[in-house]
Design a protein around this motif. Structure first.
Motif, short mmCIF file in Angstrom:
data_model
loop_
_atom_site.label_atom_id
_atom_site.label_comp_id
_atom_site.label_asym_id
_atom_site.label_seq_id
_atom_site.Cartn_x
_atom_site.Cartn_y
_atom_site.Cartn_z
N ALA A 417 -138.05 -100.76 -51.91
CA ALA A 417 -138.15 -99.33 -51.63
C ALA A 417 -138.96 -99.10 -50.36
O ALA A 417 -138.62 -98.24 -49.53
N ALA A 418 -140.03 -99.86 -50.19
CA ALA A 418 -140.87 -99.70 -49.00
C ALA A 418 -140.11 -100.06 -47.73
O ALA A 418 -140.23 -99.37 -46.70
N THR A 419 -139.30 -101.11 -47.78
CA THR A 419 -138.52 -101.50 -46.59
C THR A 419 -137.45 -100.46 -46.26
O THR A 419 -137.02 -100.35 -45.10
N LEU A 420 -137.04 -99.70 -47.27
CA LEU A 420 -136.03 -98.65 -47.05
C LEU A 420 -136.66 -97.32 -46.69
O LEU A 420 -135.95 -96.32 -46.50
N GLY A 421 -137.99 -97.28 -46.63
CA GLY A 421 -138.70 -96.06 -46.30
C GLY A 421 -138.78 -95.08 -47.44
O GLY A 421 -138.92 -93.87 -47.24
N LEU A 422 -138.71 -95.61 -48.68
CA LEU A 422 -138.77 -94.76 -49.86
C LEU A 422 -140.13 -94.88 -50.50
O LEU A 422 -140.89 -95.83 -50.27
N LYS A 423 -140.46 -93.90 -51.36
CA LYS A 423 -141.65 -94.00 -52.16
C LYS A 423 -141.47 -95.10 -53.20
O LYS A 423 -140.35 -95.48 -53.54
N ALA A 424 -142.56 -95.62 -53.75
CA ALA A 424 -142.50 -96.69 -54.75
C ALA A 424 -141.59 -96.27 -55.87
O ALA A 424 -141.71 -95.16 -56.41
N ALA A 425 -140.67 -97.15 -56.25
CA ALA A 425 -139.70 -96.83 -57.30
C ALA A 425 -140.23 -97.32 -58.64
O ALA A 425 -140.91 -98.32 -58.73
N ALA A 426 -139.86 -96.61 -59.68
CA ALA A 426 -140.23 -97.04 -61.04
C ALA A 426 -139.45 -98.28 -61.40
O ALA A 426 -138.26 -98.38 -61.15
#
Length: 427
Positions: A417-426
């Motif tokens: 998720a971090a590499t995709l620029g997203l917030k931490a995923a559950a």
């Protein structure tokens, strides 16, 4: 199994004149039930489930009655019975009333396409009426035969002799069991199972095999299934919106067989081939979202449509997109991978990126080009992946996918998720 029970089983067996127990459906009136009891002395009351639901007897879902009052009480108890066996859950909608067949001998019989022998294979034992897995191997005959010549009487005779079956049951079975290959072959079945076949004595003492339970599966893409005139709802057992969408894509080319195993699973496994499907479903267990077979050389348009449906319903919860199959003879790997890759690209464009690890195990025509095309798509989307070729054992590839899923649950999903620029995923 897509069809079970004698309500339709007796009708199908009638096509080849195989004896079956007398049965009345849910609409049977009290007079008809009383008449059945009067003529047979004992009847069985069984819930009607769509699809093949196992171990009903062990779950207490088969009632016995020797009088009308008991039969009606069992009807009330079982009419909307619920049953869970493994991952399968089913709810009854009606009951059948089936004549009891007095017998000293019970027989198990099945025909299926065996991937080990690569031929239709008969399984037969004279110790039927129980789960086949509970029997000693020495009591079971497993015999492949040629589809072109069919199931011959001597094959049945030799099998029964080899397992030490009582002499008095051999001749009646030799006369009747070959008919079941005709039923399976001429009407598009992939599996057929009768358990038990009860050997009913006649007035002259001669035994007659009588089918008392029936299960079968169909190749829904085989036009011969239509000869039976079965209602469509038999093949729509508690069907989900996802399964309904995929089923609408049935064409003459390419299978589109799916079943939702666990709506909360984390491994989405589009699978190619029945043998691979069995292995993948068993090993992945609760982690698998669907059981599927998308083989049969589907064209690009169909594969893209099927993949789009899978992604739309399940990709948001998926840790591992697991594309798996054996080494195909005719399925074009480039076309299938291109369809699945393009559908994934369109999903990301429409819904945004999602943390995902892609594992692929495949072999067949245009494999290198197909993997190259899919790799370009995954790299452009920023997704990690691991590819395995035809020289990798499917069992090892499946275990690798499970290990990736474990890693994703333990923090890998957040890393992606971090590499995709997203917030931490559950997890």
């Amino acid at each position: 199994m897509q069809l079970n029970g004698m309500l339709y089983g007796s009708r199908l067996l009638g096509h080849v004149d195989f004896p079956a127990s007398e049965v009345h459906g849910p609409d049977a009136g009290e007079d008809a039930i009383q008449d059945l009891i009067a003529r047979h002395g004992l009847i069985f009351v069984k819930p009607v489930f769509r699809g093949g639901v196992g171990k009903k007897g062990k779950a207490g879902l088969i009632g016995k009655a020797r009088d009308l009052k008991t039969a009606l009480a069992e009807k009330e108890r079982l009419y909307f019975a619920e049953h869970r066996h493994g991952n399968a859950f089913a709810k009854a909608n009606g009951v059948t009333f089936e004549a009891g067949i007095p017998a000293e001998h019970e027989v198990y019989f099945a025909i299926t396409d065996d991937t080990h022998f690569r031929a239709p294979t008969m399984t037969l034992t004279h110790r039927g009426g129980v789960e086949i897995e509970d029997l000693d191997k020495s009591d079971i005959a497993t015999v492949p035969f040629e589809a072109l010549t069919g199931l011959k009487a001597f094959v049945v005779a030799n099998a029964l002799t080899d397992i030490g079956a009582p002499r008095e049951i051999i001749s009646p079975l030799v006369q009747h069991l070959p008919k079941l290959w005709e039923l399976m072959h001429h009407y598009g079945m992939t599996t057929l199972e009768l358990n038990p076949i009860r050997m009913r004595p006649g007035r002259d003492g001669r035994l007659t095999p009588v089918a008392c339970d029936f299960k079968c599966g169909f190749d829904r893409d085989d036009p011969r299934v239509g000869r039976l005139g079965l209602p469509d709802q038999l093949f729509a057992a508690d069907i989900s919106a996802f399964e309904q969408e995929v089923n609408q894509l049935r064409t003459h080319q390419g299978q589109s067989d799916v079943f939702v195993i666990n709506e909360s699973g984390t491994i989405l496994a589009p699978t190619f081939g029945g043998g691979a499907n069995s292995l993948v479903t068993e090993v992945l267990g609760e982690a698998a979202i669907i059981s599927s077979d998308f083989g049969g050389n589907p064209p690009y348009e169909k594969m893209k449509a099927v993949a789009s449906i899978c992604y739309r319903h399940f990709l948001a919860q998926t840790n591992v997109l697991f594309i798996i199959g054996g080494k195909s003879n005719n399925t074009d790997i480039l076309e299938t991978f291109r369809g699945m890759g393009d559908a994934l690209r369109e999903y990301f464009a429409a819904h945004g990126p999602t943390p995902l690890y892609v594992v692929v195990g495949r072999g067949g025509p245009n494999l290198v080009r197909g993997m190259g095309n899919l790799a370009e798509t995954l790299e452009s989307l920023g997704l990690p992946y691991r590819f395995f070729g035809f020289d990798s054992a499917i069992s090892e590839v499946v275990n690798y996918a499970k290990r990736v899923d474990t890693w994703m649950r333990a923090g890998g999903r957040d890393e992606i998720a971090a590499t995709l620029g997203l917030k931490a995923a559950a997890a």
